[in-house]
Design a protein around this motif. Structure first.
Motif, PDB file in Angstrom:
ATOM      1  N   LEU B 219       0.812  -1.094  -0.130  1.00  0.00           N
ATOM      2  CA  LEU B 219      -0.076  -0.001   0.022  1.00  0.00           C
ATOM      3  C   LEU B 219       0.723   1.213  -0.013  1.00  0.00           C
ATOM      4  CD1 LEU B 219      -2.355  -0.940   3.074  1.00  0.00           C
ATOM      5  CD2 LEU B 219      -2.876  -0.955   0.420  1.00  0.00           C
ATOM      6  N   GLN B 220       0.273   2.178  -0.751  1.00  0.00           N
ATOM      7  CA  GLN B 220       0.897   3.533  -0.282  1.00  0.00           C
ATOM      8  C   GLN B 220      -0.689   4.346  -0.468  1.00  0.00           C
ATOM      9  OE1 GLN B 220       3.637   5.106   0.054  1.00  0.00           O
ATOM     10  NE2 GLN B 220       4.770   3.287   0.130  1.00  0.00           N
ATOM     11  N   ILE B 221      -0.787   4.744   0.910  1.00  0.00           N
ATOM     12  CA  ILE B 221      -2.282   5.621   0.935  1.00  0.00           C
ATOM     13  C   ILE B 221      -1.777   7.011   1.233  1.00  0.00           C
ATOM     14  CG2 ILE B 221      -4.511   5.943   2.035  1.00  0.00           C
ATOM     15  CD1 ILE B 221      -4.558   2.726   1.925  1.00  0.00           C
ATOM     16  N   ARG B 222      -2.147   7.764   0.465  1.00  0.00           N
ATOM     17  CA  ARG B 222      -1.203   9.443   0.639  1.00  0.00           C
ATOM     18  C   ARG B 222      -2.083  10.053   1.439  1.00  0.00           C
ATOM     19  NH1 ARG B 222       3.550   8.292  -1.390  1.00  0.00           N
ATOM     20  NH2 ARG B 222       3.610   7.319  -3.492  1.00  0.00           N
ATOM     21  N   GLY B 223      -3.378   9.922   1.713  1.00  0.00           N
ATOM     22  CA  GLY B 223      -4.201  10.852   2.498  1.00  0.00           C
ATOM     23  C   GLY B 223      -4.722  10.148   3.427  1.00  0.00           C
ATOM     24  N   SER B 231      -8.376  -3.076   8.499  1.00  0.00           N
ATOM     25  CA  SER B 231      -7.725  -4.390   8.735  1.00  0.00           C
ATOM     26  C   SER B 231      -6.696  -4.670   7.474  1.00  0.00           C
ATOM     27  CB  SER B 231      -8.366  -5.644   8.880  1.00  0.00           C
ATOM     28  OG  SER B 231      -7.634  -6.793   8.977  1.00  0.00           O
ATOM     29  N   LEU B 232      -5.343  -4.265   7.763  1.00  0.00           N
ATOM     30  CA  LEU B 232      -4.296  -4.370   6.715  1.00  0.00           C
ATOM     31  C   LEU B 232      -3.384  -5.370   7.106  1.00  0.00           C
ATOM     32  CD1 LEU B 232      -4.290  -0.723   5.724  1.00  0.00           C
ATOM     33  CD2 LEU B 232      -5.441  -2.365   4.642  1.00  0.00           C
ATOM     34  N   THR B 233      -2.917  -6.360   6.518  1.00  0.00           N
ATOM     35  CA  THR B 233      -2.102  -7.428   6.862  1.00  0.00           C
ATOM     36  C   THR B 233      -0.811  -7.560   5.916  1.00  0.00           C
ATOM     37  OG1 THR B 233      -3.436  -8.836   5.906  1.00  0.00           O
ATOM     38  CG2 THR B 233      -3.802  -8.711   8.138  1.00  0.00           C
ATOM     39  N   GLY B 234      -0.904  -6.545   4.994  1.00  0.00           N
ATOM     40  CA  GLY B 234       0.232  -6.669   4.094  1.00  0.00           C
ATOM     41  C   GLY B 234       1.387  -5.671   4.454  1.00  0.00           C
ATOM     42  N   TRP B 235       1.787  -5.063   3.683  1.00  0.00           N
ATOM     43  CA  TRP B 235       2.864  -3.900   3.963  1.00  0.00           C
ATOM     44  C   TRP B 235       2.589  -2.573   3.174  1.00  0.00           C
ATOM     45  CZ3 TRP B 235       6.440  -2.414   0.340  1.00  0.00           C
ATOM     46  CH2 TRP B 235       6.481  -3.241  -1.011  1.00  0.00           C
ATOM     47  N   GLY B 236       3.424  -1.716   3.538  1.00  0.00           N
ATOM     48  CA  GLY B 236       3.372  -0.495   2.693  1.00  0.00           C
ATOM     49  C   GLY B 236       3.263   0.858   3.519  1.00  0.00           C
ATOM     50  N   ALA B 237       2.713   1.863   3.314  1.00  0.00           N
ATOM     51  CA  ALA B 237       2.629   2.858   4.128  1.00  0.00           C
ATOM     52  C   ALA B 237       1.242   3.805   4.126  1.00  0.00           C
ATOM     53  CB  ALA B 237       3.809   3.892   3.910  1.00  0.00           C
ATOM     54  N   LEU B 238       0.898   4.264   5.240  1.00  0.00           N
ATOM     55  CA  LEU B 238      -0.251   5.124   5.360  1.00  0.00           C
ATOM     56  C   LEU B 238       0.316   6.533   5.816  1.00  0.00           C
ATOM     57  CD1 LEU B 238      -2.690   2.510   7.126  1.00  0.00           C
ATOM     58  CD2 LEU B 238      -2.203   2.901   4.714  1.00  0.00           C
ATOM     59  N   HIS B 239       0.158   7.530   4.869  1.00  0.00           N
ATOM     60  CA  HIS B 239       0.722   8.704   5.154  1.00  0.00           C
ATOM     61  C   HIS B 239      -0.249   9.677   6.013  1.00  0.00           C
ATOM     62  CE1 HIS B 239       4.297   8.156   2.504  1.00  0.00           C
ATOM     63  NE2 HIS B 239       3.370   7.202   1.888  1.00  0.00           N
ATOM     64  N   GLY B 240      -1.226   9.354   5.745  1.00  0.00           N
ATOM     65  CA  GLY B 240      -2.371  10.321   6.233  1.00  0.00           C
ATOM     66  C   GLY B 240      -3.013   9.446   7.929  1.00  0.00           C
ATOM     67  N   GLN B 241      -3.592  10.555   8.541  1.00  0.00           N
ATOM     68  CA  GLN B 241      -4.274  10.098   9.702  1.00  0.00           C
ATOM     69  C   GLN B 241      -5.226   9.052   9.523  1.00  0.00           C
ATOM     70  OE1 GLN B 241      -4.078  13.328   8.757  1.00  0.00           O
ATOM     71  NE2 GLN B 241      -4.042  14.779  10.391  1.00  0.00           N
ATOM     72  N   ILE B 242      -5.689   8.442  10.652  1.00  0.00           N
ATOM     73  CA  ILE B 242      -6.563   7.417  10.251  1.00  0.00           C
ATOM     74  C   ILE B 242      -7.778   7.818  11.349  1.00  0.00           C
ATOM     75  CG2 ILE B 242      -7.258   4.609  10.681  1.00  0.00           C
ATOM     76  CD1 ILE B 242      -3.998   4.239  10.036  1.00  0.00           C
ATOM     77  N   ILE B 254       3.454  -2.249   8.099  1.00  0.00           N
ATOM     78  CA  ILE B 254       2.909  -0.927   7.451  1.00  0.00           C
ATOM     79  C   ILE B 254       3.475   0.346   8.196  1.00  0.00           C
ATOM     80  CG2 ILE B 254       0.681   0.019   6.942  1.00  0.00           C
ATOM     81  CD1 ILE B 254      -0.396  -2.529   6.457  1.00  0.00           C
ATOM     82  N   ASP B 255       4.054   1.203   7.571  1.00  0.00           N
ATOM     83  CA  ASP B 255       4.697   2.437   8.234  1.00  0.00           C
ATOM     84  C   ASP B 255       3.759   3.459   8.053  1.00  0.00           C
ATOM     85  OD1 ASP B 255       6.484   3.711   9.119  1.00  0.00           O
ATOM     86  OD2 ASP B 255       7.421   4.388   7.398  1.00  0.00           O
ATOM     87  N   LEU B 256       3.801   4.165   9.495  1.00  0.00           N
ATOM     88  CA  LEU B 256       2.873   5.295   9.507  1.00  0.00           C
ATOM     89  C   LEU B 256       3.771   6.431   9.531  1.00  0.00           C
ATOM     90  CD1 LEU B 256       0.604   3.856  12.181  1.00  0.00           C
ATOM     91  CD2 LEU B 256       0.063   3.960   9.725  1.00  0.00           C
ATOM     92  N   PRO B 257       4.167   7.071   8.509  1.00  0.00           N
ATOM     93  CA  PRO B 257       5.403   8.115   8.408  1.00  0.00           C
ATOM     94  C   PRO B 257       4.593   9.389   8.937  1.00  0.00           C
ATOM     95  CG  PRO B 257       5.016   7.282   6.294  1.00  0.00           C
ATOM     96  CD  PRO B 257       3.878   6.808   7.267  1.00  0.00           C
ATOM     97  N   GLY B 258       5.408  10.194  10.194  1.00  0.00           N
ATOM     98  CA  GLY B 258       4.983  11.100  10.729  1.00  0.00           C
ATOM     99  C   GLY B 258       4.009  11.043  11.990  1.00  0.00           C
ATOM    100  N   SER B 259       3.506   9.724  12.089  1.00  0.00           N
ATOM    101  CA  SER B 259       2.530   9.697  13.096  1.00  0.00           C
ATOM    102  C   SER B 259       3.094   9.719  14.371  1.00  0.00           C
ATOM    103  CB  SER B 259       1.830   7.996  12.897  1.00  0.00           C
ATOM    104  OG  SER B 259       1.109   7.935  13.976  1.00  0.00           O
ATOM    105  N   GLY B 260       2.455  10.274  15.532  1.00  0.00           N
ATOM    106  CA  GLY B 260       2.943  10.481  16.495  1.00  0.00           C
ATOM    107  C   GLY B 260       3.873  11.488  17.060  1.00  0.00           C
ATOM    108  N   ARG B 261       4.505  12.154  15.884  1.00  0.00           N
ATOM    109  CA  ARG B 261       5.466  13.025  16.098  1.00  0.00           C
ATOM    110  C   ARG B 261       5.087  14.403  16.499  1.00  0.00           C
ATOM    111  NH1 ARG B 261      10.319  11.074  14.720  1.00  0.00           N
ATOM    112  NH2 ARG B 261      10.497   9.165  13.407  1.00  0.00           N
TER     113      ARG B 261
END
Lengths: 159, 305
Positions: B219-223, B231-242, B254-261
């Motif tokens: 996954l690459q979900i930008r927003g 429920s995501l069991t693969g890999w990739g990155a979720l760039h936006g909030q959930i 699955i990476d969450l860039p910027g999350s929690g910073r």
């Protein structure tokens, strides 16, 4: 009847001494000036160590630390946020490295160090990231080594 | 010969001292790095617990051992109104290293997620490129552009697709729905979801939807994502909030860039006045001007040659 004199070295002794001298010569060759680039390699390693030390201390304590260069005195120091030199983990004294000391490579010239508004001081915040990027230029006779500190990553690149 | 040996000894000591310091410092720095990583891990563990503790009212302070040599302290303070503050402190390996974080949360009505603003709804209705999804519909190895509009009860399956737009469900537009209206979004293979300019920053706005990965998804979900469950069991990155009704299940890959910073702004297309998403921040310890001046003006001792 005269006895034969036994003074002098045996062949084994001479071979052992020559072998030791050969090993020492090989090990000491870089510092002996066989290559200016090799001397700069050693200096680069020491500067990299100092900056790494400052970053590690900053991350560990969440306080700023810095590496201050003295171009006129050919030396640098790792300094804490109170303006005091930190302890060198090797010598247990102040972490100050002077390139005109006899235990350092010869002919080293800290030509310049510039880190934005902080002048000759590379300062790292409590996350170990540099307040500003900059460069350190070190020379050894005709050879020059430029170390560039990236502001975004805190990585030190050599050219 | 003796002079030669002495000269060589001096030269050898030159090399040895430099390398000895290098070895000592490298080892010392490695220990510090491990301690910092342990503390960060402890803070993450504390954060998980802290989010759970928000469900309970009142002030709470708990100290937890999250490892053989790592501890985390979580302090919940009710600041009145709808605001509660968390402070998370962690330490590891007995060193003074500690990380602090604060989390602010706003109490909301249960099950209420960020909603589309009225202007965003109008933009969807008048959008020139709308892909209607009715019933079960699958797309594979293709690019979808614009608004992907899921009608009530629709099941969208994407495999190896690029969505150059935003997935929106009918309940998101209506603002209310029954269980029969809930939609499902299944993801597999390589998936990229951007956002439509009309809903900038929003990748999926479907508060009724179950978003499910089949395990093969890259996954690459930008927003940001607004859904019922994720429920995501693969890999990739979720760039936006959930923002989801239930706690998302995400694979560790699955990476969450910027999350929690640091707190991040929600897209303008979403009304978040009643958001219940915790905002977490680890304040960056800055170097104050006084501290910088102290370092900058370091005076080398005169006895240092």
């Amino acid at each position: 009847m005269m006895e034969r004199s036994h003074s002098g070295f045996t062949l084994i002794e001479l071979l052992v001494v020559l072998a030791i001298m050969a090993i020492m010569a090989v090990v000491a060759m870089p510092a002996a000036g066989a290559s200016y680039d090799q001397r700069l390699d050693l200096v680069e390693m020491q500067i990299t160590d100092a900056i790494g030390r400052a970053q590690a201390l900053a991350r560990s304590t969440q306080l700023p630390f810095g590496v201050v260069f003295d171009a006129s005195g050919e030396r640098f120091a790792v300094v804490d946020s109170t303006g005091a030199a930190v302890t060198d983990p090797l010598t247990r004294s102040s972490y100050i490295v002077g390139f005109d000391r006899p235990d350092q490579p010869k002919g080293i010239d800290v030509f310049s160090a510039a880190f934005g508004a902080n002048g000759a001081a590379a300062i790292f915040d409590g996350q170990g990231l540099p307040v500003s990027g900059g460069t350190v230029v070190v020379r050894c006779h005709g050879s020059t080594r430029t170390l560039t500190l990236d502001q975004a990553t805190g990585q030190l690149a050599s050219s | 010969m003796l002079l030669g040996v002495l000269l060589l000894a001096v030269l050898v000591s030159t090399v040895c001292l430099g390398y000895a310091r290098h070895v000592v410092i490298a080892a010392s720095n490695a220990e510090a790095a491990v301690a910092v990583q342990q503390a960060e891990g402890a803070a993450d563990s504390g954060l998980v617990w802290a989010k759970q503790s928000l469900l309970a009212a009142g002030d709470r302070t708990v100290r937890l051992n999250v490892g053989s040599n790592a501890q985390v302290a979580v302090n919940v303070v009710d600041n009145g109104s709808t605001l509660r503050t968390l402070t998370i402190q962690s330490s590891a390996s007995g060193v003074t290293q500690a990380m602090e974080g604060s989390l602010e949360t706003y109490a909301t009505v249960a099950d209420e997620l960020p909603q589309l603003t009225s202007s965003a709804r109008n933009a969807i209705v008048t959008h020139p490129a709308v892909v209607d999804v009715v019933g079960s519909q699958s797309f594979s190895a293709t690019t979808l552009t614009g608004i992907i509009y899921l009608h009530n009860g629709a099941h969208l399956t994407l495999t190896d697709c690029i969505v150059a737009g935003t997935i929106v469900s009918q309940p998101a537009l209506a603002g209310r729905w029954s269980p029969a209206d809930c939609t499902t979004i299944s993801l597999g293979g390589s998936i990229v979801i951007e956002s439509d300019p009309a809903l900038a920053g929003c990748s999926i706005v479907a508060p009724d939807a179950a978003v499910i990965g089949d395990g093969s998804e890259a996954l690459q979900i930008r927003g940001c994502i607004v859904c019922d469950s994720l429920s995501l069991t693969g890999w990739g990155a979720l760039h936006g909030q959930i923002a989801s009704t239930s706690v998302p299940t995400l694979n560790r890959s699955i990476d969450l860039p910027g999350s929690g910073r640091e707190p991040r702004a929600w897209p303008a297309a979403l009304a978040t006045g009643s958001e219940r998403i915790g905002r977490v921040s680890f304040p960056r310890p800055v170097a104050t001007p006084a501290q910088q001046a102290a370092i900058r003006t370091f005076v080398f001792p005169p006895d240092t040659p």
